[in-house]
Each structure stands twice: as C-alpha cells, then as structure tokens.
Design an enzyme around this catalytic site. Structure first.
Site, PDB file in Angstrom:
ATOM      1  N   ARG A 260       0.819  -1.228   0.000  1.00 30.03           N
ATOM      2  CA  ARG A 260       0.000   0.000   0.000  1.00 30.03           C
ATOM      3  C   ARG A 260       0.845   1.266   0.000  1.00 30.03           C
ATOM      4  O   ARG A 260       0.526   2.207  -0.730  1.00 30.03           O
ATOM      5  CB  ARG A 260      -0.991  -0.018   1.180  1.00 30.03           C
ATOM      6  CG  ARG A 260      -1.780   1.264   1.342  1.00 30.03           C
ATOM      7  CD  ARG A 260      -3.106   1.069   2.057  1.00 30.03           C
ATOM      8  NE  ARG A 260      -3.020   0.281   3.274  1.00 30.03           N
ATOM      9  CZ  ARG A 260      -2.460   0.692   4.416  1.00 30.03           C
ATOM     10  NH1 ARG A 260      -1.948   1.899   4.505  1.00 30.03           N
ATOM     11  NH2 ARG A 260      -2.423  -0.100   5.463  1.00 30.03           N
TER      12      ARG A 260
ATOM     13  N   TYR B 194     -10.521  22.365 -14.042  1.00 29.49           N
ATOM     14  CA  TYR B 194     -11.139  21.048 -14.189  1.00 29.49           C
ATOM     15  C   TYR B 194     -12.331  20.958 -13.228  1.00 29.49           C
ATOM     16  O   TYR B 194     -12.177  21.092 -12.021  1.00 29.49           O
ATOM     17  CB  TYR B 194     -10.111  19.937 -13.944  1.00 29.49           C
ATOM     18  CG  TYR B 194     -10.766  18.589 -13.975  1.00 29.49           C
ATOM     19  CD1 TYR B 194     -11.470  18.183 -15.096  1.00 29.49           C
ATOM     20  CD2 TYR B 194     -10.729  17.754 -12.877  1.00 29.49           C
ATOM     21  CE1 TYR B 194     -12.123  16.966 -15.118  1.00 29.49           C
ATOM     22  CE2 TYR B 194     -11.369  16.533 -12.898  1.00 29.49           C
ATOM     23  CZ  TYR B 194     -12.074  16.151 -14.022  1.00 29.49           C
ATOM     24  OH  TYR B 194     -12.725  14.955 -14.032  1.00 29.49           O
TER      25      TYR B 194
ATOM     26  N   ASP C 274      -1.540  22.365 -12.047  1.00 25.20           N
ATOM     27  CA  ASP C 274      -2.076  21.247 -12.822  1.00 25.20           C
ATOM     28  C   ASP C 274      -1.601  21.454 -14.257  1.00 25.20           C
ATOM     29  O   ASP C 274      -2.064  22.351 -14.955  1.00 25.20           O
ATOM     30  CB  ASP C 274      -3.610  21.231 -12.730  1.00 25.20           C
ATOM     31  CG  ASP C 274      -4.236  20.051 -13.491  1.00 25.20           C
ATOM     32  OD1 ASP C 274      -3.563  19.495 -14.386  1.00 25.20           O
ATOM     33  OD2 ASP C 274      -5.399  19.707 -13.224  1.00 25.20           O
TER      34      ASP C 274
ATOM     35  N   LYS D 179      -4.263  11.108 -18.931  1.00 25.88           N
ATOM     36  CA  LYS D 179      -4.327  11.836 -20.200  1.00 25.88           C
ATOM     37  C   LYS D 179      -3.069  11.564 -21.027  1.00 25.88           C
ATOM     38  O   LYS D 179      -2.737  10.424 -21.255  1.00 25.88           O
ATOM     39  CB  LYS D 179      -4.579  13.318 -19.921  1.00 25.88           C
ATOM     40  CG  LYS D 179      -5.618  13.584 -18.836  1.00 25.88           C
ATOM     41  CD  LYS D 179      -6.978  12.981 -19.150  1.00 25.88           C
ATOM     42  CE  LYS D 179      -7.953  13.248 -17.988  1.00 25.88           C
ATOM     43  NZ  LYS D 179      -9.235  12.610 -18.149  1.00 25.88           N
TER      44      LYS D 179
HETATM   45  C1  LIG Z   1      -6.956  19.129 -16.181  1.00 25.66           C
HETATM   46  C2  LIG Z   1      -7.408  17.924 -15.419  1.00 25.66           C
HETATM   47  N1  LIG Z   1      -7.000  17.760 -14.147  1.00 25.66           N
HETATM   48  C3  LIG Z   1      -7.383  16.688 -13.425  1.00 25.66           C
HETATM   49  C4  LIG Z   1      -8.216  15.718 -13.955  1.00 25.66           C
HETATM   50  C5  LIG Z   1      -8.632  14.534 -13.109  1.00 25.66           C
HETATM   51  O1  LIG Z   1      -8.000  13.372 -13.538  1.00 25.66           O
HETATM   52  P1  LIG Z   1      -8.638  11.895 -13.342  1.00 25.66           P
HETATM   53  O2  LIG Z   1      -9.827  11.805 -14.227  1.00 25.66           O
HETATM   54  O3  LIG Z   1      -7.515  10.966 -13.679  1.00 25.66           O
HETATM   55  O4  LIG Z   1      -9.023  11.793 -11.890  1.00 25.66           O
HETATM   56  C6  LIG Z   1      -8.657  15.840 -15.265  1.00 25.66           C
HETATM   57  C7  LIG Z   1      -9.563  14.820 -15.854  1.00 25.66           C
HETATM   58  O5  LIG Z   1     -10.186  15.039 -16.888  1.00 25.66           O
HETATM   59  C8  LIG Z   1      -8.247  16.976 -16.015  1.00 25.66           C
HETATM   60  O6  LIG Z   1      -8.660  17.157 -17.290  1.00 25.66           O
END
Ligand SMILES: Cc1ncc(COP(=O)(O)O)c(C=O)c1O
Length: 389
Positions: A54, A106, A179, A204
């Site tokens: 873990r 997001y 991000d 992604k």
């Molecule tokens: C810019 C961005 N940050 C974070 C996330 C979250 O990622 P996850 O879907 O892997 O949890 C996404 C998902 O679409 C995203 O586009």
C-alpha cells in the site's frame, strides 16, 4: 537504473524508462512487481526497502522515477487517479487554511473544492489566476497556504504566467501547485519556473492510450509538506496499481513523439478552424489572437499542447449537432489519447458550469490531420444545414 548522472536528454531517458533492466534475466523491459508483502530479514530489518504494497511498489517507483526526471523534481508520487493526486495536496493542509484556485478549472476538482474541501475546513477563493492583479488581491500573506493554478486551463485554455504567479505566491508565504495536464512535461516544466508541486492527470497524455486512470505529483523538494502527502497516499490507500504503472511507463516511452505530433496537429486545426464560416471562435494558446499567447510562447516550448476548443457560430444547438455528426472524432469525455475526442463540454459539467454552451472541446490525437479536419468540416457544414433548414 543508470548509475551516474546521465548525460542523455529527457526524451532519451523516457524512451528507455531510465535504462531499467531486470537484474536477473537482463530483460530490457522490467517485470511487473505484483507482490503485496515482502520478507523481513532475520535481524528484523527490511533491507530491500519494501515492506507492504500500500505505501510503495517497485513498478510504481520505476514510473515515478521517469516522471521525476521529466519534471526535474526531487520526488514523484503516483496515485490511483488525477483526482486522488490533486485532493491529496489539499488534504495535506490544515483546517482553516486559505487556498486560492482558478474560477475556470477542471470541473470535478472545482466541485470537490467547493464542497468537500470547504466542509472539511479549507477556505477557498476562486479567482481568474491568469489575471495577476486579481491573484495578488486574492492571496492573504500568512493566511493563504496554497495557490492552485491550471495552465492551459480546461476548457478555455487560458494561460497563467507560472513564474509571475510563483513570485506573488511565495511573497505571501504560500506554495504554488500547477495542474500541468494539458501542457505535459514536454511543453512546460512548472518547477523550473518556480512552482512547488506539479500535478498531472496521468490518465491523459502521459499514458496517452485511454486505458489507464492515474494521477501524478512531482515535488521540487521533499520537505515536510511533501512527506505529509506521502503519508496521505499511504494511509488512504491511493497508490496506483502495478499493472497500471506498467502501462503508464509504456506510454511514457513515446510521450515526446506523441506530444509533438498532437501539438502540431492541434496548431494546424486551430489555424484552419479560425477562418471556418461556422466557427465563431477558436480557443487555443498557439494562436496569436489568444489572450494568453504571449505568456504561452514564453513558458511553453515545442508547441502549445493537444487541447483546443471551438465555439459554434450557430450556438449550443449547432455545437451539439456538430458533435452528433462526426464520424472519425470519438464523441467522448477525457483527453490526451492517441485517438481524437470531441465533447460538448457544458453537457457533462451540468448546471452552474462556467463553460459557454456553444463550446466543443477537442482533444487532438495522432490521426492524419487532413482526415481530422475533413470530418469536422463536414460535421460543421451538416449541422449548419440542419439548424438553418
Ligand atoms: C486538467 C485535469 N485535471 C485533473 C483531472 C482529473 O484526472 P482523473 O480523471 O484521472 O481523476 C482531469 C480529468 O479530466 C483533467 O482534465
């Protein structure tokens, strides 16, 4: 692993996954380590460094070392999703701490910040982080502990000047987290620009094949805050699984090729769609008319990323009708895969979304760009004919 500090480029190191070779068989692809537990030594120590699955896993560590190298980070951590990675950063704060996040970001993370994080005691302000004056007004010296920015930000692809934001945030005694999902480490290295933590939805473009859900954090320093995040991942059981880590590492081997090709096609599509009669507006930081273009040209290298949005001239109905007519683009959420995706974003974000209703989000893959344009062009014309007929 390569012993000496390697003279090779990031691209070379990623292709060879840091040169990892199985020490027993000499296989050029390291095995997937699936064990959840490890033998304790007779003297009661754990000389292998592994105790339990873990907190830590050797396959996960291998993928983390590639991400740390790409971001020039002291450490990297992989999580079971991008959301698990992002929320771990906020959970490392204390109740009562003040944080600043973008007004448009997001949407699921924005929702979590506005609900769960607030319920748990964080004080969250949403501002336009690309407006540095607004950011300056929002940070409260001594009270603000974290500023979160997303650049380019989903789904308007606004650009925040990371270096300038870092100066503002650090002057207030806070940390800056970025991000960088839409930029990827190929186009932007936030830590070198002054950020403290970088987050990727590795689901992604890092993985790139729409078959793994994963999240990554890369830290400039392994300080006390980082160690808190390590503890959160361990105690909440949010580590990435070894099979997913293996697939992610396979994706990372071709990241540079994919990111370059996808950004090149995104740029070409953005330029052509800018003069399309049924497109009111194209949102892409690679276009000179984009409000963030100048900053993007300074802080992004080798392209402006794989994401763009278009606003349909005929409004929401035309946007939805266009998405309904594509034959090659896949009508699906998510981004960063080798296959191109189209999405009417406001539909998935739901009521209260700041996303314009006429907006279609495009994730550009590696198909022939002529095919991608032709399919969109036909869909835009078809939608126009249907809505005006
Ligand atoms: C810019 C961005 N940050 C974070 C996330 C979250 O990622 P996850 O879907 O892997 O949890 C996404 C998902 O679409 C995203 O586009």
């Amino acid at each position: 692993m390569l012993d000496a500090p390697p003279p090779w480029s990031k691209r070379t190191l990623a292709v060879q996954a840091m040169g990892g070779v199985d020490p027993i068989t000499k296989a050029v692809v390291p095995p997937i380590h699936v064990a959840t537990t490890f033998i304790r030594d007779e003297d009661n120590a754990y000389s292998s460094g592994f105790v339990y699955g873990r907190p830590d896993n050797a396959t996960v560590r291998e993928a983390e070392s590639v991400i740390a190298m790409l971001e020039e980070a002291e450490g990297a951590l992989l999580f079971s999703s991008g959301m698990a990675a992002a929320t771990a950063v906020f959970q490392a704060l204390d109740p009562g701490d003040h944080v600043v996040a973008p007004r448009v970001m997001y949407w699921a993370l924005r929702h979590w910040l506005a609900t769960e994080a607030t319920r748990w005691g964080l004080r969250v302000d949403f501002v336009e982080t690309d407006d540095l004056e607004a950011l300056k007004r929002a940070v409260r010296p001594g009270e603000t502990k974290l500023v979160w920015v997303e650049t380019p930000s989903n789904p308007l692809w606004t650009i925040t000047d990371i270096a300038a934001a870092a100066r503002i945030v650090h002057a207030a005694g806070a940390r800056l987290a970025v991000d960088s999902t839409a930029a990827s480490p190929v186009h932007t290295r936030p830590l070198l620009l002054g950020a403290d933590i970088v987050m990727h939805a590795a689901t992604k473009i890092l993985n790139g094949h729409s078959d793994v859900v994963a999240g990554a954090l890369a830290g400039r320093e392994r300080d006390g805050f980082w160690e808190r995040i390590v503890g959160i991942r361990k105690n909440q059981g949010a580590i990435l699984g070894p099979f997913e880590a293996y697939l992610l590492m396979r994706g990372l081997r071709t990241l540079h090729l994919r990111a370059a090709a996808q950004a090149q096609s995104a740029q070409a599509l953005a330029e052509r769609l800018s003069s399309h009669p049924h497109v009111a507006r194209v949102l892409y930081p690679g276009l000179p008319q984009h409000p963030g273009h100048e900053v993007a040209a300074r802080q992004m290298e080798g392209g402006f990323g794989y994401m763009l949005s278009i606003q349909a001239a005929g409004g929401e109905r035309a946007a939805i009708a266009t998405a309904a007519r594509v034959r090659l683009w896949k009508r699906a959420t998510s981004l960063g895969g080798v296959e191109s995706l189209i999405e009417h974003r406001a539909s998935i974000e739901g009521p209260g979304t700041p996303c314009p209703p006429d907006l279609l989000r495009l994730s550009v893959g590696i198909e022939d760009v002529e095919d991608l344009y032709r399919d969109l062009d036909e869909a835009l014309h078809g939608a126009h004919g249907a809505s005006s007929g």
